[in-house]
Write a protein that holds these residues in place. Sequence first.
Motif, mmCIF file in Angstrom:
data_model
loop_
_atom_site.group_PDB
_atom_site.id
_atom_site.type_symbol
_atom_site.label_atom_id
_atom_site.label_comp_id
_atom_site.label_asym_id
_atom_site.label_seq_id
_atom_site.Cartn_x
_atom_site.Cartn_y
_atom_site.Cartn_z
ATOM 1 N N ILE A 172 0.786 -1.171 0.175
ATOM 2 C CA ILE A 172 0.074 0.053 0.099
ATOM 3 C C ILE A 172 0.900 1.084 -0.093
ATOM 4 O O ILE A 172 1.919 1.454 0.790
ATOM 5 N N ILE A 173 0.543 1.964 -1.034
ATOM 6 C CA ILE A 173 1.528 3.284 -1.242
ATOM 7 C C ILE A 173 0.864 4.553 -1.092
ATOM 8 O O ILE A 173 -0.440 4.720 -1.339
ATOM 9 N N TRP A 175 0.866 9.093 -1.905
ATOM 10 C CA TRP A 175 0.719 9.871 -3.099
ATOM 11 C C TRP A 175 1.952 10.836 -3.245
ATOM 12 O O TRP A 175 2.004 11.604 -4.418
ATOM 13 N N LYS A 199 -1.702 -1.718 -3.759
ATOM 14 C CA LYS A 199 -2.712 -0.791 -4.008
ATOM 15 C C LYS A 199 -2.342 0.801 -4.248
ATOM 16 O O LYS A 199 -1.516 1.106 -3.182
ATOM 17 N N GLU A 202 -5.175 6.771 -3.564
ATOM 18 C CA GLU A 202 -6.374 7.200 -4.235
ATOM 19 C C GLU A 202 -6.238 8.560 -4.922
ATOM 20 O O GLU A 202 -6.944 8.995 -5.768
ATOM 21 N N GLY A 232 -8.643 3.783 1.209
ATOM 22 C CA GLY A 232 -7.926 3.224 2.278
ATOM 23 C C GLY A 232 -8.838 2.363 2.993
ATOM 24 O O GLY A 232 -8.353 1.097 3.188
ATOM 25 N N GLY A 236 -7.672 -0.784 1.054
ATOM 26 C CA GLY A 236 -6.457 -0.960 1.815
ATOM 27 C C GLY A 236 -6.653 -1.778 2.974
ATOM 28 O O GLY A 236 -5.982 -2.684 3.103
ATOM 29 N N ALA A 237 -7.654 -1.556 3.747
ATOM 30 C CA ALA A 237 -7.920 -2.355 4.903
ATOM 31 C C ALA A 237 -8.257 -3.826 4.751
ATOM 32 O O ALA A 237 -7.538 -4.817 5.186
ATOM 33 N N PHE A 250 3.862 -1.316 3.980
ATOM 34 C CA PHE A 250 3.049 0.054 4.016
ATOM 35 C C PHE A 250 4.114 1.201 3.872
ATOM 36 O O PHE A 250 4.932 1.447 4.628
ATOM 37 N N SER A 253 1.100 7.436 6.369
ATOM 38 C CA SER A 253 1.070 8.029 7.731
ATOM 39 C C SER A 253 1.584 7.085 9.014
ATOM 40 O O SER A 253 1.067 5.918 8.764
ATOM 41 N N VAL A 256 -1.900 5.481 9.919
ATOM 42 C CA VAL A 256 -2.536 4.340 9.192
ATOM 43 C C VAL A 256 -1.429 3.097 9.313
ATOM 44 O O VAL A 256 -1.938 1.961 9.523
HETATM 45 P P1 ADP Z 1 -1.510 10.185 3.912
HETATM 46 O O1 ADP Z 1 -2.013 10.958 5.030
HETATM 47 O O2 ADP Z 1 -0.142 10.665 3.372
HETATM 48 O O3 ADP Z 1 -2.420 10.461 2.662
HETATM 49 P P2 ADP Z 1 -2.184 7.785 4.528
HETATM 50 O O4 ADP Z 1 -1.393 7.152 5.433
HETATM 51 O O5 ADP Z 1 -3.734 7.992 4.912
HETATM 52 O O6 ADP Z 1 -1.251 8.554 3.885
HETATM 53 O O7 ADP Z 1 -2.586 6.792 3.076
HETATM 54 C C1 ADP Z 1 -1.491 6.008 2.399
HETATM 55 C C2 ADP Z 1 -1.955 4.749 1.969
HETATM 56 O O8 ADP Z 1 -2.742 4.209 2.692
HETATM 57 C C3 ADP Z 1 -3.018 5.233 0.776
HETATM 58 O O9 ADP Z 1 -3.101 4.328 -0.228
HETATM 59 C C4 ADP Z 1 -4.230 5.078 1.694
HETATM 60 O O10 ADP Z 1 -5.518 4.683 0.587
HETATM 61 C C5 ADP Z 1 -4.199 3.896 2.562
HETATM 62 N N1 ADP Z 1 -4.865 3.731 3.554
HETATM 63 C C6 ADP Z 1 -5.452 4.672 4.334
HETATM 64 N N2 ADP Z 1 -6.105 4.217 5.356
HETATM 65 C C7 ADP Z 1 -5.995 2.970 5.310
HETATM 66 C C8 ADP Z 1 -6.417 1.566 6.325
HETATM 67 N N3 ADP Z 1 -7.328 1.992 6.987
HETATM 68 N N4 ADP Z 1 -5.720 0.484 5.823
HETATM 69 C C9 ADP Z 1 -5.141 0.311 4.659
HETATM 70 N N5 ADP Z 1 -4.808 1.423 3.961
HETATM 71 C C10 ADP Z 1 -5.038 2.616 3.955
#
Ligand code: ADP
Length: 505
Positions: A172-173, A175, A199, A202, A232, A236-237, A250, A253, A256
């Motif tokens: 999971i990456i 942006w 994944k 978005e 996410g 992602g979950a 992963f 953040s 997450v």
């Molecule tokens: P940012 O705050 O930089 O947008 P995130 O950590 O929210 O970073 O998102 C990084 C990646 O983790 C994205 O691909 C996002 O869709 C995914 N993501 C966000 N929430 C979840 C979750 N609960 N489980 C798995 N993947 C997630």
Amino acid sequence: MTKDAPLVSLHPNVKAFIGEKRRMLIDGKWVDAKSGKSFEVLDPATGQVIANVPAAEKPDVDVAVAAAKRAFESGPWSRMTPAERGKIVWKIGELIMEHQEELAQIESLDNGKPVTVARAADVVLAAELFQYMAGWCTKLDGRSLTLSVPYTPGSEYHAFTRREPVGVVAQIIPWNFPLLMAAWKLGPVLASGCTVVLKLAEETPLSGLKLAELIQKAGVPDGVVNVITGFGETCGAPLAAHPDVSKVAFTGSTEVGKLIVKAAANDLKKVTLELGGKSPNIILDDADLEQAIPGAASAIFFNHGQCCCAGSRLFIQDKIYDKVVEGVAEYARKLKVGPGLDPSTQMGPLVSQVQLDRVCGYLESGKEQGATFAAGGKRLGEQGYFVEPTVIVDAHENMKVYQEEIFGPVVAAVRFKELDDELVRKANDTIYGLAAGIYTSNITRAHRLATKLRAGTVWVNCYNIFDAALPFGGYKQSGWGREMGVEVFNNYLETKSVCVGLGQG
Ligand code: ADP
């Protein structure tokens, strides 16, 4: 900000790519989400829709993981020799360079970064990553071991280790470097012989979908690399929690990252995490300021501060404090901010409205907590997600702008008197430990300080230097494990000990 400047003319393939309805790659086929749902991708320079991509959910994740499982267990991939794999992985690097301009333009349109930067940095580094990893395919061997345990008198053991791919990987990456993060993740997966469901973020799914096309073209068999688009929580979950996934990688953040650990805990999947940072960049009074000032500025303003390793806490020794602050502020004021597709742009928009609101929220909190601004401090223009490169001076340890990861072009400058334990304590006084910088012309001070900083990477007289050979990852809440280098294979290979009793004879 540049207004109505001539933009690079879009490559015909880019026009076609964003003009068509995009699909995702599952089991070698380009498919829509089973639900038929899709979502819009926006140009951060204008806020306008540039593409539509499928909104994958659990049923799509299930199909993608099943494809990866079949490809791992019984497909041609599992029977390929390391040398055959290596040639395919090398080819991906070649194809990336053949499509350099298209990938750079797609990245700039989707993420907002200057096309000049995407062309020279993101795309080239992605190609080099695959080619570095291609070399490892034939070298991931175990060891032969001499045992001391007695068997029966005169008998022996023949013992050795094998390095075997861990299985189906979920990745999971984020942006901020969409293409490069996909490369960092997929390169070692392919080199180690695993299979994967990746994944994309978005906010920025386009370059990853283009990369998936090239991966297919390079000859990676169906089902080995599945690239999906979705949100996410809904995509992602379920991917992170899927029972047939052996390992989750992963980047994103810290918040997450903790959810990923919980999702993976149920069946104790292996997890690696590359998370946030609030990295100290320390300028000592003997530093060459011709190098240190632009170095400190680009440490924070590169990629608009949207780097997990951004040098966002700038520690400057008393004697040179005013000069460095003014130098970095002047750099900030002169930075040419504009749309990524304007070839003269040095800093583009932030990636999204969410990110713009978040960064502006931090700027407001800085003002409320009494911060002083030597440069910047507010949104730029009304269209797109632009923000001024910002330098906050004499930041205090109790300010949110000093403590929390902003993920924007905002640096907090702090004055210090001596290179002593107190400076080291302050530099390390964060929940993170991803990176740090030191500027000095004294080699002894450089090495002593580098040893004391609790960070996965320490750059001395440079910053933001990345290479496929250089491991990258975090101490503390900046993550688990390392990306790149030979260290990355600890994430993707199991070690099997084989012990053969030879008896007597
Ligand atoms: P940012 O705050 O930089 O947008 P995130 O950590 O929210 O970073 O998102 C990084 C990646 O983790 C994205 O691909 C996002 O869709 C995914 N993501 C966000 N929430 C979840 C979750 N609960 N489980 C798995 N993947 C997630």
